[in-house]
Design an enzyme around this catalytic site. Structure first.
Site, short mmCIF file in Angstrom:
data_model
loop_
_atom_site.label_atom_id
_atom_site.label_comp_id
_atom_site.label_asym_id
_atom_site.label_seq_id
_atom_site.Cartn_x
_atom_site.Cartn_y
_atom_site.Cartn_z
N GLU A 1 -12.21 -31.75 -36.75
CA GLU A 1 -13.23 -32.53 -35.90
C GLU A 1 -14.43 -31.44 -36.59
O GLU A 1 -15.66 -32.16 -36.17
CB GLU A 1 -13.31 -31.95 -34.75
N ARG B 1 -2.65 -33.46 -27.94
CA ARG B 1 -3.72 -33.71 -27.16
C ARG B 1 -3.33 -34.14 -25.97
O ARG B 1 -4.27 -34.25 -24.88
CB ARG B 1 -4.86 -33.86 -27.90
N HIS C 1 -7.74 -22.89 -24.08
CA HIS C 1 -7.72 -24.01 -24.67
C HIS C 1 -5.96 -24.54 -24.54
O HIS C 1 -5.60 -24.02 -25.21
CB HIS C 1 -8.74 -25.21 -25.13
N HIS D 1 -5.70 -26.92 -31.72
CA HIS D 1 -6.28 -27.35 -32.13
C HIS D 1 -5.71 -25.63 -33.69
O HIS D 1 -5.55 -26.45 -34.72
CB HIS D 1 -7.77 -26.11 -32.14
N GLU E 1 -7.66 -28.93 -21.52
CA GLU E 1 -8.92 -29.36 -21.89
C GLU E 1 -7.87 -30.49 -23.06
O GLU E 1 -7.35 -30.35 -24.27
CB GLU E 1 -9.40 -28.32 -22.93
N ASP F 1 -7.20 -22.38 -29.00
CA ASP F 1 -6.55 -23.65 -28.49
C ASP F 1 -5.64 -24.16 -28.83
O ASP F 1 -5.79 -24.13 -30.32
CB ASP F 1 -8.25 -24.31 -28.54
N GLU G 1 -14.65 -20.56 -30.51
CA GLU G 1 -13.53 -21.56 -31.42
C GLU G 1 -13.72 -22.22 -32.73
O GLU G 1 -13.98 -22.62 -32.41
CB GLU G 1 -13.70 -22.71 -29.42
MN LIG Z 1 -11.23 -26.63 -27.22
#
Ligand SMILES: [Mn+2]
Length: 277
Positions: A157, A215, A209, A186, A244, A183, A151
């Site tokens: 992060e 988010r 995700h 991201h 997520e 994701d 991922e």
């Molecule tokens: Mn994720």
């Protein structure tokens, strides 16, 4: 495609982007809203009562969509590229156990934070370590018919593998049991264009995700889900879209919002997809 959500088993460190409320209640609600999968983030695969988790999941008619491993990094600092070989070996031991658990429903094991940070290492050095660790796991993946999911995580992060392109380089250098986990949160930060990145990743996509640009759950931000879902179908992806996100305003609302936003879109494209294949 099917909806899933990430569920975090109890940990001491903070992780804000998963549902942590009472499991029975979460499973019951998710099933009511049409979710088909649950992704367990398991801090210690040796301590979890996995049989109980599996039974509970099946009792509510759901499947385990993936096993995520970020909590092993958060709780124990384990990474499969750690410069200290005993920590690296312990991380690999955890990974083998995660793979065994994931085999229950032939799902994947996520390689997110557990892949480690670059810090002051050269990118070639960590890549070599990651590829070598992945290769040592591939026999286990093959025996249990489980794949690893790399991922890309955004630059705030982690400092290693932020983009789809970087993750694809690892996939190309490893075997058939390594896929990508895309994701949307991201990608929204790192990719020039999320839909182009989906097309580029193509058949390598193993899991997804979902979260908004902020988010929050789908529907509470500015991502065009119709466009995104259409592109996943275009490359032949028919797996899980796993929530997520920050469970706000509440985890119940988060599940409801996700279902209301995505169920009609998925239903529309799924019919088209099934007709073509
Ligand atoms: Mn994720």
């Amino acid at each position: 495609m099917k909806l899933s959500f990430v569920y975090m088993l109890p940990i001491k460190t903070e992780f804000k982007y998963a549902i942590k409320d009472e499991l029975h209640e979460a499973l019951k609600l998710a099933a009511e809203f049409g979710f088909k999968g649950i992704e367990y983030n398991i801090p210690n695969p040796f301590e979890v009562d996995f049989k109980r988790l599996l039974k509970l999941t099946e009792d509510y008619g759901l499947r385990i969509s993936a096993i995520s491993t970020g909590s092993a990094y958060l709780e124990y600092g384990l990474t499969i590229t750690h410069p200290n070989s005993s920590i690296r070996e312990k991380a690999l031991k955890f990974m083998r156990k995660y793979i065994e658990h994931a085999s229950a429903h032939n799902s994947g094991v996520v390689v997110g934070l557990i892949r480690g940070r670059r810090d002051n290492r050269a990118v070639e050095e960590i890549a070599e370590s990651l590829i070598s660790s992945i290769r040592t796991l591939e026999d286990h993946c093959s025996s249990y018919d489980v794949f690893l999911l790399i991922e890309p995580l955004n630059r705030y992060e982690t400092d290693y593998i932020n983009s789809v392109e970087e993750a694809l380089q690892i996939v190309e250098q490893t075997g058939d049991y390594v896929k990508l986990l895309l994701d949307t949160f991201h990608m929204n930060i790192e990719e020039r264009n999320m839909c182009d990145a989906i097309l580029r990743a193509g058949r390598s996509i193993g899991h997804v995700h979902i979260a908004e640009n902020n988010r929050l759950p789908p529907g509470l931000g500015s991502i065009c889900w119709k466009n995104v879902v259409q592109h996943f179908y275009r490359v032949g992806f028919n797996g899980y879209l796993s929530l997520e996100a920050l469970p706000r305003p509440s985890f119940k609302e988060a599940l409801k919002q996700t279902a209301e936003t995505l169920n009609p879109i998925v239903r529309g494209f799924q019919a088209e997809y099934d007709n073509q294949s």
